[in-house]
Design a protein around this motif. Structure first.
Motif, PDB file in Angstrom:
ATOM      1  N   TRP A 203      42.517 -20.960  42.655  1.00 57.10           N
ATOM      2  CA  TRP A 203      41.971 -21.938  41.716  1.00 57.10           C
ATOM      3  C   TRP A 203      41.704 -21.307  40.356  1.00 57.10           C
ATOM      4  CZ3 TRP A 203      42.306 -26.919  41.731  1.00 57.10           C
ATOM      5  CH2 TRP A 203      42.389 -27.621  42.934  1.00 57.10           C
ATOM      6  N   GLN A 204      41.281 -20.080  40.331  1.00 59.85           N
ATOM      7  CA  GLN A 204      41.099 -19.393  39.049  1.00 59.85           C
ATOM      8  C   GLN A 204      42.422 -19.315  38.291  1.00 59.85           C
ATOM      9  OE1 GLN A 204      39.206 -15.587  39.762  1.00 59.85           O
ATOM     10  NE2 GLN A 204      37.639 -16.497  41.066  1.00 59.85           N
ATOM     11  N   ALA A 207      43.362 -22.695  36.880  1.00 58.40           N
ATOM     12  CA  ALA A 207      42.593 -22.980  35.664  1.00 58.40           C
ATOM     13  C   ALA A 207      43.230 -22.311  34.449  1.00 58.40           C
ATOM     14  CB  ALA A 207      41.148 -22.517  35.844  1.00 58.40           C
ATOM     15  N   SER A 211      44.901 -24.291  31.218  1.00 62.41           N
ATOM     16  CA  SER A 211      44.457 -23.997  29.857  1.00 62.41           C
ATOM     17  C   SER A 211      45.635 -23.600  28.975  1.00 62.41           C
ATOM     18  CB  SER A 211      43.411 -22.880  29.884  1.00 62.41           C
ATOM     19  OG  SER A 211      43.017 -22.529  28.576  1.00 62.41           O
ATOM     20  N   ARG A 250      38.379 -30.780  41.910  1.00 60.80           N
ATOM     21  CA  ARG A 250      38.662 -29.596  41.101  1.00 60.80           C
ATOM     22  C   ARG A 250      39.858 -29.829  40.188  1.00 60.80           C
ATOM     23  NH1 ARG A 250      37.949 -23.874  44.172  1.00 60.80           N
ATOM     24  NH2 ARG A 250      35.920 -24.199  45.156  1.00 60.80           N
ATOM     25  N   LEU A 254      40.200 -29.912  35.887  1.00 62.21           N
ATOM     26  CA  LEU A 254      41.129 -29.064  35.134  1.00 62.21           C
ATOM     27  C   LEU A 254      42.168 -29.870  34.360  1.00 62.21           C
ATOM     28  CD1 LEU A 254      41.729 -26.217  37.757  1.00 62.21           C
ATOM     29  CD2 LEU A 254      40.258 -26.160  35.726  1.00 62.21           C
TER      30      LEU A 254
END
Length: 290
Positions: A203-204, A207, A211, A250, A254
């Motif tokens: 998940w990091q 993200a 971005s 989640r 995002l």
């Protein structure tokens, strides 16, 4: 939030047809199948062709959108593929979503006995593949001479049912592929980092990718494209409806507009229970609002 289901093309059609009917009846927004000749650990298991499978699915459904996850130039030529897509879009009544990617280095890349390409070569081939597909699907006649593909007065008549063509959902994790999605796609797709150590790390990574895509969209003067996320890369989310709900939440945070889960298999990859799938179907209206 739209929620889609991926159905691997492994069943003989007398069994597979019911899965596609059920996917529509359950209320999923779109249904996809993998566009490979064979896939990873399932290379020696039954595996049917993508476009015939989706064409058959189109004849047993009427509203659900149907997609390729994801087509690549590893074993496809844009001229023949565009003709297949035009025909599939016609049979489905304009319900096709074309997921496209650069292609990896697995079975599909080796099966034709061609030399392996470097990463930059695959990206150049991918960009050419997408550009030529776009021309073929929006013009009656196309002539093209590129680094990887050639077309000589290729006819695509009567053209796609969707105008000017079906939406392209461009899968990419790197900056060049994301730029292609921003320029030429109607959507961006990712599976995140398949090498992530665990779900938290995955998940990091998602993200960071989200971005970065937002930055690239802005650089190209584009924004607001649909974003598709396969949430079953680091862990199988359909082990419980709560897990799916958490993933949908989640993903929404995002900026993703669409989430994809996989139809449960009896064993191995994506192994799960159809009882959980049935429970998910009951909660789809609420999940869309998560």
């Amino acid at each position: 939030m739209r929620i889609g289901i991926e159905i691997l093309p492994q069943q003989r059609w007398r069994e597979g047809a019911e899965l596609w009917r059920r996917a529509e009846g359950m209320g999923f927004d779109h249904a996809w199948t993998f566009d490979h000749l064979a896939w990873r650990s399932l290379v020696d298991e039954p595996w049917f062709a993508t476009v015939p499978t989706l064409t058959a699915a189109a004849t047993v459904t009427s509203t659900i959108r149907l997609g390729t996850w994801v087509a690549s130039p590893n074993y496809r030529h844009p001229v023949t593929f565009a003709k297949e897509l035009m025909s599939l879009d016609d049979v489905s009544g304009g319900r096709v979503l074309l997921g496209v990617g650069s292609g990896g280095t697995g079975v599909d890349a080796d099966v034709l006995g061609l030399p392996r390409l470097t990463g930059p070569q695959r990206q150049r081939r991918f960009a050419e593949f997408v550009e030529l597909l776009d021309l073929l699907l929006t013009q009656d006649r196309t002539t093209w001479s590129g680094e990887y593909f050639t077309a000589v007065d290729a006819r695509m008549i009567p053209g796609s049912t969707q105008r000017p063509r079906m939406p392209f959902v461009v899968a990419a994790n790197g900056p060049r592929g994301m730029a292609l999605a921003a320029r030429s796609g109607e959507g961006w797709a990712t599976v995140g980092d398949g090498a992530a150590a665990d779900e938290s790390q995955w998940w990091q990574g998602v993200a960071r990718l989200a971005s970065r895509f937002a930055e690239i969209e802005a650089e190209h003067g584009r924004s607001g494209k649909p974003r598709y996320l396969d949430v079953d890369t680091a862990a199988y989310t359909l082990d419980s409806v709560d897990h799916v709900e958490d993933s949908v939440g989640r993903a929404r945070e995002l900026g993703f507009t669409d989430v994809l889960v996989h139809w449960p298999r009896e064993s191995g990859v994506f192994a799960g229970s159809e009882a959980v799938l049935d429970a998910l179907a009951e909660r789809l209206p609420d999940l869309r609002a998560v």
